[in-house]
Design a protein around this motif. Structure first.
Motif, short mmCIF file in Angstrom:
data_model
loop_
_atom_site.label_atom_id
_atom_site.label_comp_id
_atom_site.label_asym_id
_atom_site.label_seq_id
_atom_site.Cartn_x
_atom_site.Cartn_y
_atom_site.Cartn_z
N HIS A 129 0.82 -1.21 0.00
CA HIS A 129 0.00 0.00 0.00
C HIS A 129 0.86 1.26 0.00
O HIS A 129 0.53 2.23 -0.68
CB HIS A 129 -0.96 -0.01 1.19
N LEU B 182 0.98 3.95 -3.04
CA LEU B 182 0.76 5.37 -2.76
C LEU B 182 1.94 6.20 -3.28
O LEU B 182 1.73 7.26 -3.89
CB LEU B 182 0.59 5.58 -1.25
N ARG B 183 3.15 5.71 -3.09
CA ARG B 183 4.35 6.40 -3.59
C ARG B 183 4.29 6.56 -5.11
O ARG B 183 4.53 7.63 -5.65
CB ARG B 183 5.61 5.63 -3.18
N TYR C 22 1.61 9.11 -6.36
CA TYR C 22 2.02 10.51 -6.26
C TYR C 22 3.27 10.81 -7.08
O TYR C 22 3.80 11.90 -7.05
CB TYR C 22 2.22 10.91 -4.80
N ARG D 246 -4.30 8.48 -6.88
CA ARG D 246 -3.96 9.19 -5.63
C ARG D 246 -5.10 9.08 -4.62
O ARG D 246 -4.87 8.80 -3.45
CB ARG D 246 -3.65 10.65 -5.92
N ARG D 247 -6.32 9.29 -5.09
CA ARG D 247 -7.49 9.19 -4.18
C ARG D 247 -7.64 7.77 -3.65
O ARG D 247 -7.82 7.56 -2.45
CB ARG D 247 -8.77 9.63 -4.90
N HIS E 270 -5.46 5.23 -3.41
CA HIS E 270 -4.40 4.73 -2.51
C HIS E 270 -4.28 5.57 -1.25
O HIS E 270 -3.85 5.06 -0.21
CB HIS E 270 -3.09 4.61 -3.27
N THR E 271 -4.68 6.83 -1.30
CA THR E 271 -4.70 7.65 -0.09
C THR E 271 -5.76 7.12 0.87
O THR E 271 -5.57 7.12 2.09
CB THR E 271 -4.96 9.12 -0.44
N LEU E 272 -6.87 6.62 0.34
CA LEU E 272 -7.92 6.05 1.19
C LEU E 272 -7.63 4.61 1.59
O LEU E 272 -7.98 4.18 2.69
CB LEU E 272 -9.27 6.11 0.45
N ARG E 273 -6.98 3.87 0.72
CA ARG E 273 -6.75 2.44 0.96
C ARG E 273 -5.72 2.18 2.07
O ARG E 273 -5.89 1.25 2.85
CB ARG E 273 -6.24 1.83 -0.35
N LEU E 274 -4.66 2.96 2.11
CA LEU E 274 -3.60 2.74 3.10
C LEU E 274 -4.10 2.81 4.54
O LEU E 274 -3.85 1.89 5.32
CB LEU E 274 -2.44 3.72 2.87
#
Length: 176
Positions: free
Chosen positions: A126, A130-131, A134, A143-144, A146-150
């Protein structure tokens, strides 16, 4: 206790209602395992490339583009023991095994500890996704997502850890 009324509410529930946590976790794991095999592409972005045996570029990137961009060759990745598809299948099988193990009282404690470790290990994927989201090739949608998934991994880790306790004991050792 942070929520003092929750102890009273838990006492008023029938014993079976208090013990729904393991079946709920099992149902979630079964659904996820099924999804691993039905739609493996959904998981491609969360399998870190450093774990993949072949030159496994990020989704949407060709092998040549990844190589030209300096992506490491498989030989330089000691943890690259499976292909991306094999990792997805193995994680689906592990979730299936965890779903069964968490339901059986004799294996619940070991399954819960293994699930805690598995969800913790999934953090690497994750964070990597995310890295990349971005990075220069990431899209606003990635971005949305993986920002929510992590951050969803934290409650899963805590939930799995809490299932190590017998049915009548809640996380933190507090008896309802």
């Amino acid at each position: 206790m942070l929520f003092p009324r929750s102890r009273r509410a838990a006492r008023s529930l029938p014993g079976d209602a208090r013990n729904l946590s393991a079946p709920a976790m099992s149902a979630l794991l079964l659904a996820s395992a099924w999804h691993h095999f039905r739609n493996p592409r959904f998981y491609h972005q969360v399998v870190p490339s450093f774990l993949c045996r072949e030159d496994a570029p990020a989704p949407g990137e060709t092998t040549k583009a990844a190589h030209d961009a300096g992506a490491p060759r498989s030989a330089n990745r000691p943890l690259a023991v499976l292909t991306r598809e094999e990792w997805i299948a193995v994680s689906g099988l592990l979730e299936l095994a965890g779903a069964v193990g968490i339901l059986l009282p004799p294996t619940r404690k070991a399954a819960a500890a293994a699930l805690t470790a598995m969800f913790t290990a999934f953090l690497a994927g994750h964070v990597d996704a995310l890295r990349r989201a971005y990075g220069p090739r990431g899209t606003p949608l990635q971005r949305r997502i993986h920002t929510l998934r992590l951050p969803l991994q934290a409650p899963l880790i805590a939930w799995a850890w809490s299932l190590r306790k017998p049915g009548g004991t809640r996380a933190g050792g507090v008896r309802p």
